[in-house]
Design an enzyme around this catalytic site. Structure first.
Site, PDB file in Angstrom:
ATOM      1  N   GLU A 103      79.595  13.547 110.969  1.00  0.00           N
ATOM      2  CA  GLU A 103      80.452  14.679 111.364  1.00  0.00           C
ATOM      3  C   GLU A 103      80.807  14.676 112.847  1.00  0.00           C
ATOM      4  OE1 GLU A 103      78.054  18.101 110.576  1.00  0.00           O
ATOM      5  OE2 GLU A 103      78.052  17.792 108.398  1.00  0.00           O
ATOM      6  N   ASP A 142      89.257  26.468 106.693  1.00  0.00           N
ATOM      7  CA  ASP A 142      87.867  26.359 107.146  1.00  0.00           C
ATOM      8  C   ASP A 142      87.700  25.108 108.004  1.00  0.00           C
ATOM      9  OD1 ASP A 142      85.257  27.159 107.494  1.00  0.00           O
ATOM     10  OD2 ASP A 142      84.556  26.375 105.563  1.00  0.00           O
ATOM     11  N   GLU A 146      82.162  20.518 111.477  1.00  0.00           N
ATOM     12  CA  GLU A 146      81.344  20.040 110.344  1.00  0.00           C
ATOM     13  C   GLU A 146      82.231  19.454 109.246  1.00  0.00           C
ATOM     14  OE1 GLU A 146      81.012  22.929 111.911  1.00  0.00           O
ATOM     15  OE2 GLU A 146      79.144  23.942 111.365  1.00  0.00           O
TER      16      GLU A 146
END
Ligand code: ADE
Length: 300
Positions: A103, A142, A146
């Protein structure tokens, strides 16, 4: 040529893969590293428990994620690709691109922050990815470090379309939509845009707000809106209560300030006739060749 009797588009089953370690966990899914037994190719397989999804009324989100991934196909290199879906009695399986290098969040935390060159490079990849989403009428909703993964060559792969919205898809009346929106907060507190908090319609501009937050985080190692609770973070977002550290790069500051704007349509790029022309032309991206970003800077 496929072997005799074997169709090119043969439906896969769990037996076609060797499941390895868990590489991601969400509230409704577990992601495994898996190997295709026939080719040895690695994949990330997202496994969803049917009972759990039905119990928590998340069927709509799961269907939406599959539909969005199918719309995205493989024509933009900045998104994980959905190769196959299949199911058994208890579970659903999404076979996705395996992002070998983890990530963006891990990299920001490892290095505390990115230098300007690195931030510029990954901001440019994110702009190209958001341009493509805009073209397809998809809002991610979103976007956060991450959900930005790295492939084996350190290019971004955006993942997790479980909160995404397909623009113009919902045919129900405005009143119904408003009722549905109320209390249906999606996203992650620190990156959520004011319009989502205000139960207003989310548009592609909601992802531009998140982009502003991510660029701030790449350069400082911190999120712009911080607080001890979700409530306190939301208050700060709604009041646009954030600041820049001493000596912050002036041009980067100007870019971030143009994304972190309360009114969605006033954000840089939000009303561009050619999306996202005004972002591409911002001074922060002055020496970027948008037709070929070249290889990523080697900082990791
Ligand atoms: N974690 C969640 N999804 C992933 C993916 N596609 N590749 C690597 N790690 C992941």
């Amino acid at each position: 040529m496929p072997p005799p009797g074997e169709d090119v588009v043969r439906k896969r089953t769990p037996a076609d893969f060797v499941f390895g370690k868990v590489i991601g966990e969400g509230s409704f899914s577990t992601v495994y590293l898996a190997k295709d037994v026939h080719t040895n190719k690695e994949f990330a397989i997202k496994v969803l428990e049917k009972r759990h999804i039905i119990r928590e009324k998340k069927t709509e989100y799961v269907n939406r994620e599959k539909k969005v991934l199918q719309i995205l196909g493989s024509s933009c290199k900045y998104f994980v690709h959905l190769y196959y879906t299949f199911q058994d009695t208890d579970r659903l399986y999404f076979v996705l691109t395996y992002a070998k290098n983890g990530e963006l969040l891990q990299q920001i935390n490892k290095d505390t922050s990115f230098n300007l060159e690195c931030t510029k490079y990954y901001s440019a990849e994110l702009v190209l990815a958001l341009e493509y989403l805009n073209l397809k009428g998809i809002v991610h909703r979103d976007l956060k470090p991450e959900n930005v993964l790295f492939d084996e060559n350190w290019h971004i792969l955006i993942t997790d379309f479980g909160s995404a919205k397909i623009l113009g898809e919902d045919k129900s009346s405005d009143e119904e939509n408003q009722k549905r929106r109320k209390y249906s907060f999606v996203g992650t507190a620190q990156y959520v845009s004011p319009e989502i908090l205000n139960d207003a319609e989310s548009t592609c501009a909601s992802d531009l707000w998140a982009l502003g937050c991510i660029i701030y985080q790449m350069l400082t190692g911190q999120m712009p809106f911080r607080g001890a609770s979700e409530y306190l973070i939301f208050q700060k977002i709604l009041k646009l209560d954030y600041d820049f550290p001493q000596g912050f790069h002036k041009v980067a500051k100007d870019l971030i300030e143009k994304f972190l704007v309360i009114t969605p349509s006033n954000r840089l790029g939000a009303t561009d006739e050619t999306p996202y022309k005004s972002i591409r032309e911002h001074e922060f991206f002055k020496d970027v060749n948008w037709d070929d970003l070249g290889p990523p800077p080697k900082f990791f």
